[in-house]
Design a protein around this motif. Structure first.
Motif, PDB file in Angstrom:
ATOM      1  N   LEU A 177       0.821  -1.226  -0.097  1.00  0.00           N
ATOM      2  CA  LEU A 177      -0.011   0.017  -0.035  1.00  0.00           C
ATOM      3  C   LEU A 177       0.984   1.229  -0.109  1.00  0.00           C
ATOM      4  O   LEU A 177       2.044   1.295   0.690  1.00  0.00           O
ATOM      5  CB  LEU A 177      -1.001   0.118   1.238  1.00  0.00           C
ATOM      6  CG  LEU A 177      -1.780  -1.085   1.346  1.00  0.00           C
ATOM      7  CD1 LEU A 177      -2.900  -0.686   2.669  1.00  0.00           C
ATOM      8  CD2 LEU A 177      -2.973  -1.049  -0.023  1.00  0.00           C
ATOM      9  N   PRO A 178       0.351   2.190  -0.684  1.00  0.00           N
ATOM     10  CA  PRO A 178       1.135   3.636  -0.636  1.00  0.00           C
ATOM     11  C   PRO A 178       1.039   4.174   0.906  1.00  0.00           C
ATOM     12  O   PRO A 178       0.087   4.192   1.502  1.00  0.00           O
ATOM     13  CB  PRO A 178       0.149   4.653  -1.612  1.00  0.00           C
ATOM     14  CG  PRO A 178      -0.330   3.579  -2.607  1.00  0.00           C
ATOM     15  CD  PRO A 178      -0.553   2.344  -1.892  1.00  0.00           C
ATOM     16  N   GLY A 179       2.280   4.526   1.322  1.00  0.00           N
ATOM     17  CA  GLY A 179       2.363   5.230   2.422  1.00  0.00           C
ATOM     18  C   GLY A 179       3.000   4.185   3.434  1.00  0.00           C
ATOM     19  O   GLY A 179       3.175   4.802   4.756  1.00  0.00           O
ATOM     20  N   CYS A 180       3.187   2.922   3.240  1.00  0.00           N
ATOM     21  CA  CYS A 180       3.560   1.894   4.278  1.00  0.00           C
ATOM     22  C   CYS A 180       5.095   1.975   4.367  1.00  0.00           C
ATOM     23  O   CYS A 180       5.845   2.013   3.420  1.00  0.00           O
ATOM     24  CB  CYS A 180       3.194   0.603   3.736  1.00  0.00           C
ATOM     25  SG  CYS A 180       3.655  -0.809   4.988  1.00  0.00           S
ATOM     26  N   GLU A 181       5.374   2.485   5.712  1.00  0.00           N
ATOM     27  CA  GLU A 181       6.980   2.660   5.694  1.00  0.00           C
ATOM     28  C   GLU A 181       7.409   1.253   6.639  1.00  0.00           C
ATOM     29  O   GLU A 181       8.600   1.022   6.393  1.00  0.00           O
ATOM     30  CB  GLU A 181       7.060   3.823   6.831  1.00  0.00           C
ATOM     31  CG  GLU A 181       6.919   5.168   6.090  1.00  0.00           C
ATOM     32  CD  GLU A 181       7.786   5.428   4.781  1.00  0.00           C
ATOM     33  OE1 GLU A 181       9.242   5.164   4.979  1.00  0.00           O
ATOM     34  OE2 GLU A 181       7.303   5.773   4.021  1.00  0.00           O
ATOM     35  N   ALA A 182       6.645   0.638   7.266  1.00  0.00           N
ATOM     36  CA  ALA A 182       7.364  -0.642   7.685  1.00  0.00           C
ATOM     37  C   ALA A 182       5.884  -1.551   8.038  1.00  0.00           C
ATOM     38  O   ALA A 182       4.982  -1.213   8.233  1.00  0.00           O
ATOM     39  CB  ALA A 182       7.773  -0.343   9.126  1.00  0.00           C
ATOM     40  N   VAL A 183       6.235  -2.882   7.893  1.00  0.00           N
ATOM     41  CA  VAL A 183       5.301  -3.953   8.112  1.00  0.00           C
ATOM     42  C   VAL A 183       5.644  -5.087   8.481  1.00  0.00           C
ATOM     43  O   VAL A 183       6.798  -5.544   8.179  1.00  0.00           O
ATOM     44  CB  VAL A 183       4.181  -4.185   7.016  1.00  0.00           C
ATOM     45  CG1 VAL A 183       5.123  -4.884   5.957  1.00  0.00           C
ATOM     46  CG2 VAL A 183       3.068  -5.269   7.448  1.00  0.00           C
ATOM     47  N   ALA A 184       5.351  -5.719   9.683  1.00  0.00           N
ATOM     48  CA  ALA A 184       5.936  -6.840  10.378  1.00  0.00           C
ATOM     49  C   ALA A 184       5.055  -7.800  10.851  1.00  0.00           C
ATOM     50  O   ALA A 184       3.784  -7.497  11.251  1.00  0.00           O
ATOM     51  CB  ALA A 184       7.173  -6.392  11.480  1.00  0.00           C
ATOM     52  N   ILE A 185       5.380  -9.026  10.814  1.00  0.00           N
ATOM     53  CA  ILE A 185       4.665 -10.362  11.233  1.00  0.00           C
ATOM     54  C   ILE A 185       4.905 -10.273  12.922  1.00  0.00           C
ATOM     55  O   ILE A 185       6.093 -10.570  13.131  1.00  0.00           O
ATOM     56  CB  ILE A 185       4.754 -11.641  10.900  1.00  0.00           C
ATOM     57  CG1 ILE A 185       4.224 -11.605   9.184  1.00  0.00           C
ATOM     58  CG2 ILE A 185       4.167 -12.734  11.371  1.00  0.00           C
ATOM     59  CD1 ILE A 185       4.572 -12.665   8.598  1.00  0.00           C
ATOM     60  N   VAL A 186       4.103 -10.345  13.775  1.00  0.00           N
ATOM     61  CA  VAL A 186       4.405 -10.174  15.163  1.00  0.00           C
ATOM     62  C   VAL A 186       3.615 -11.476  16.179  1.00  0.00           C
ATOM     63  O   VAL A 186       2.888 -11.931  15.657  1.00  0.00           O
ATOM     64  CB  VAL A 186       4.264  -8.847  15.823  1.00  0.00           C
ATOM     65  CG1 VAL A 186       4.696  -7.476  15.073  1.00  0.00           C
ATOM     66  CG2 VAL A 186       2.351  -8.497  15.618  1.00  0.00           C
ATOM     67  N   LEU A 187       4.238 -11.581  17.190  1.00  0.00           N
ATOM     68  CA  LEU A 187       3.810 -12.414  18.239  1.00  0.00           C
ATOM     69  C   LEU A 187       3.135 -11.818  19.269  1.00  0.00           C
ATOM     70  O   LEU A 187       3.806 -10.919  20.055  1.00  0.00           O
ATOM     71  CB  LEU A 187       4.709 -13.329  18.471  1.00  0.00           C
ATOM     72  CG  LEU A 187       4.415 -14.644  19.342  1.00  0.00           C
ATOM     73  CD1 LEU A 187       3.452 -15.516  18.830  1.00  0.00           C
ATOM     74  CD2 LEU A 187       5.498 -15.352  20.031  1.00  0.00           C
ATOM     75  N   GLY A 188       1.807 -12.119  19.479  1.00  0.00           N
ATOM     76  CA  GLY A 188       1.148 -11.249  20.948  1.00  0.00           C
ATOM     77  C   GLY A 188      -0.325 -11.337  20.585  1.00  0.00           C
ATOM     78  O   GLY A 188      -1.023 -12.114  20.058  1.00  0.00           O
ATOM     79  N   SER A 189      -0.773 -10.248  21.050  1.00  0.00           N
ATOM     80  CA  SER A 189      -2.163  -9.951  20.901  1.00  0.00           C
ATOM     81  C   SER A 189      -2.980  -9.770  19.552  1.00  0.00           C
ATOM     82  O   SER A 189      -3.918  -9.893  19.210  1.00  0.00           O
ATOM     83  CB  SER A 189      -2.681  -8.841  21.748  1.00  0.00           C
ATOM     84  OG  SER A 189      -1.980  -7.741  21.331  1.00  0.00           O
TER      85      SER A 189
END
Length: 366
Positions: free
Chosen positions: A132-144
């Motif tokens: 997506l335009p504007g996305c500076e970071a994306v990560a798969i995370v563990l938690g809620s």
């Protein structure tokens, strides 16, 4: 350097044209690739001796220090210092670049998105988010939550377009959005270099007027912040004095800041990274944020409107240290009521170039 013919918002509507777009360098880093903190990979590939560490320490203080002065400080020859610095750069341990202040570049909103998924694989959902335009970071995370995304938006229209686009991605079961009213990067955060599939660096509406030469100088500094004015002058076909004047104008306006940065895994700065969302007693909000930003484990902080009052990015040598930091140090800060930790598992996109530069020289926002 390039100026796009047009920009299209995530909703498909034509958006305001960016003043310019800088291209991120193709940096070979120890964290390159999507699995960022796999110690079986990058960490063992780099062995830094005490001289390497001393050189890095001096360069983190002043990335523009000459090799001659650097050699004198560390106690080696100038040629040895040059060889070691070049190897650190070639190995992706050490990076010289220009950080761009996202607010001075023309962005109005910093957006934190915490996402739960369903049915569809998390990685597939995260890849769509990263596109997506504007996305500076994306990560798969563990938690809620399952995915964490960071976005920058120029104005309210672009903000709404981003939220609409996220809502339309298949596999997103719940979307929690926090809007940052203030962000800051700590001293240690400005030293941490992590670049994974970094997007183009947008300058939608810089606070100072920029001509083509300004943009060329800025692009050159992003690519190599340590290169000499003489070298840039030769490449750009102008005088050395002109390059120095343009560089000084960019930094004095608060748009850019030249730094040395280190690869966090290779130097042992971060074995793990997590996001920490915090609910705070509003009476203590300012003092709580200042106290947290002064802690060495904290690399980024945001004051938010949404489900949580503060959002931090924190580092640790391992998950145990990280959990101990949250459970003891963070929880003991006056005003902290509740925390929620998301451990980064896989980073698919991360840009190190757009940061708030306020408070440079201090560990907390002004």
């Amino acid at each position: 350097m390039g100026v796009p013919p047009s920009s299209v918002s995530p909703s498909g509507n034509r958006a305001k044209e960016d003043r310019a777009v800088l291209l991120p360098p193709n940096v070979r880093g120890a964290s390159s690739g999507s699995t960022v903190f796999d110690k079986r990979g990058a960490v063992d590939a780099f062995v830094l001796d005490n001289i390497d560490k001393a050189l890095i320490g001096q360069l983190l203080i002043d990335g523009k220090v000459t090799n001659r002065e650097l050699a004198q400080r560390v106690g080696i020859s100038e040629s040895a210092a040059s060889v070691r610095i070049r190897k650190l750069v070639d190995d992706g341990v050490l990076v010289f670049t220009a950080l761009i202040d996202w607010e001075a570049a023309g962005f109005e909103w910093f957006i934190v998105c915490r996402i739960r998924t369903r049915v569809r694989p998390r990685r597939d959902v995260a890849e769509d988010i990263g596109d997506l335009p504007g996305c500076e970071a994306v990560a798969i995370v563990l938690g809620s939550h399952d995915i964490l995304g960071y976005f920058l938006a120029v104005d309210r229209a672009e903000l709404n377009a981003i939220i609409d686009a996220l809502s339309g991605i298949d596999g997103i079961a719940a979307l929690d959005v926090e809007l940052a009213t203030e962000t800051a990067v700590s001293a240690s955060g400005r030293q941490l270099f992590l670049a994974v599939d970094a997007p183009p660096i947008r300058l939608p509406a810089p606070r100072i007027e920029l001509d083509d030469l300004d943009l060329a100088v800025l692009q050159a500094l992003v690519e190599d912040g340590r290169q000499s004015s003489r070298r840039m002058a030769r490449q750009l076909g102008v005088s050395e004095g002109t390059v120095r004047a343009r560089s000084a104008r960019l930094t004095q306006a608060g748009l850019a800041h030249i730094v040395a940065m280190v690869e966090p895994v290779a130097l042992g700065m971060a074995g793990v990274i997590a996001s920490l969302s915090i609910r705070v007693d509003r009476r203590y909000l300012d003092s709580t944020l200042s106290a947290l930003m002064a802690m060495p484990n904290v690399v980024f902080g945001a004051r938010c409107v949404g489900n949580f009052d503060l959002h931090l990015t924190i580092t640790g040598t391992d998950p145990h240290e990280l959990m101990e930091f949250v459970g003891i140090r963070v929880q003991s800060v006056e005003g902290v009521l509740e925390t929620d930790t998301l451990l980064f598992v896989t980073v698919l996109r991360f840009s190190p170039y757009l940061k708030r530069l306020n408070g440079l020289g201090s560990d907390h926002p002004k």
